[in-house]
Scaffold this active site. Structure first.
Site, PDB file in Angstrom:
ATOM      1  N   SER A 146       5.296  40.115  65.376  1.00 16.34           N
ATOM      2  CA  SER A 146       4.285  41.093  65.745  1.00 16.34           C
ATOM      3  C   SER A 146       4.469  41.526  67.205  1.00 16.34           C
ATOM      4  O   SER A 146       5.535  42.014  67.575  1.00 16.34           O
ATOM      5  CB  SER A 146       2.894  40.527  65.465  1.00 16.34           C
ATOM      6  N   ASP A 235       1.893  45.680  55.191  1.00 15.74           N
ATOM      7  CA  ASP A 235       1.578  45.596  56.618  1.00 15.74           C
ATOM      8  C   ASP A 235       1.554  47.005  57.214  1.00 15.74           C
ATOM      9  O   ASP A 235       2.500  47.770  57.016  1.00 15.74           O
ATOM     10  CB  ASP A 235       2.660  44.752  57.289  1.00 15.74           C
ATOM     11  N   HIS A 265       0.501  41.510  56.982  1.00 15.54           N
ATOM     12  CA  HIS A 265       0.740  41.131  58.362  1.00 15.54           C
ATOM     13  C   HIS A 265       0.198  39.728  58.625  1.00 15.54           C
ATOM     14  O   HIS A 265      -0.885  39.370  58.174  1.00 15.54           O
ATOM     15  CB  HIS A 265       0.066  42.127  59.307  1.00 15.54           C
TER      16      HIS A 265
END
Length: 299
Positions: A146, A235, A265
């Site tokens: 991320s 995601d 995610h």
């Protein structure tokens, strides 16, 4: 593919959580909540784990038996949340699987320390590695999930030729949230929430266009070493990660992109919840081991 049942359950469990955009959201309280939750998790034993001062930056160094390469890991959390404690179990698991030393960097976070504090801390940690007996000179990889994927990518762009490879897990790259997956993804991570994280990270509006913050804007993508990018089907960040794969391929970089079907995610570090988490780690570790093997054979 529809949401994996585990992803569906995770979304349902998170339904009552306060959004970061809510005026009542408390960053400090959320950081403490995440640390408390992580304290109840455990990863495998690693031969040696020690907290270090990496060029003025706090970090945690994991040294499994027989390591022959180093991974510089940047944790996710929208730049704002999480830390080395929250990622400890996942990083232990990755060090164990990969048989590589891992330096997990506890970079400074906004809003207290906005851009460029975090990428500067990664750069300081990389310089520190170059001075460490037993670590300097080993094949070194940049890795993150991320927002950590953003920082790992920027570290490799800032230090061309320094890394043997870059491995990014659903990287957070685009402050404009302009890709379609923000509207089509099923996991409830809204564009407004993504914008909130970018607003905390950027010291000024101009920073949102700086390639050290928004690396898709970089004109140096072609300088990257072999790169692996994994994305999750549901995601909102899926498309920006896959756009990076295309950009790198067009720039002549050796790049592999993998999409994990049915996933959302954040799944990567929750091996106790998602069946896909540990296979993702094995894929990343195996890809890194392949690069180390190629280096040892002089290829």
């Amino acid at each position: 593919m529809a949401l994996h049942p585990q992803a569906r359950a995770a979304i349902a469990n998170a339904a009552g959580e306060l959004a970061v955009t809510d005026p009542a959201f408390d960053i400090a309280a959320e950081r403490e909540r995440a640390r408390a939750a992580a304290a109840g998790q455990s990863g495998p034993e690693v031969a040696e784990v020690r907290d270090v001062d990496a060029g003025g930056v706090p970090a945690r160094l994991y040294l499994p038996d027989g390591y022959d390469a180093v991974v510089v890991h940047a944790h996710g959390g929208g730049f704002v949340l999480n830390d080395v404690e929250v990622h400890d179990a996942a990083v232990r698991r990755f060090a164990d699987i990969s048989a590589m030393a891992v330096l997990s960097v506890d970079y400074r976070r906004p809003p207290e320390h906005p851009f460029p504090a975090a990428p500067d801390d990664l750069s300081a940690a990389v310089a520190w590695l170059d001075e460490q007996p037993g670590l300097a000179g080993l094949p070194t990889f940049a890795h993150g999930d991320s927002a950590g994927g953003n920082l790992a990518l920027v570290a490799a762009l800032r230090h061309p030729g320094r890394f043997a490879g870059v491995a990014l897990v659903y990287p957070f790259l685009d402050p404009t949230a302009s890709f379609d997956s923000y509207r089509s993804a099923a996991d409830g991570f809204e564009p407004a929430e993504a914008a909130w994280y970018w607003q905390q990270y950027a010291a000024t509006p101009a920073d949102l266009e700086h390639p050290d913050l928004a690396p898709l804007r970089s004109d140096a993508l072609g300088t990257l070493p072999p790169t692996l990018v994994t994305t999750a089907e549901h995601d909102p960040l899926r498309d920006e990660g896959e756009h990076l794969v295309l950009r790198l391929a067009e720039a002549g970089v050796e790049v592999v992109g993998t999409r994990y079907l049915g996933q959302v995610h954040g799944y990567w570090r929750h091996a106790d919840v998602f069946d896909a988490a540990e296979p993702t780690m094995w894929q990343v570790a195996g890809w890194m081991r392949m690069q180390v093997g190629r280096i040892s054979r002089g290829r």
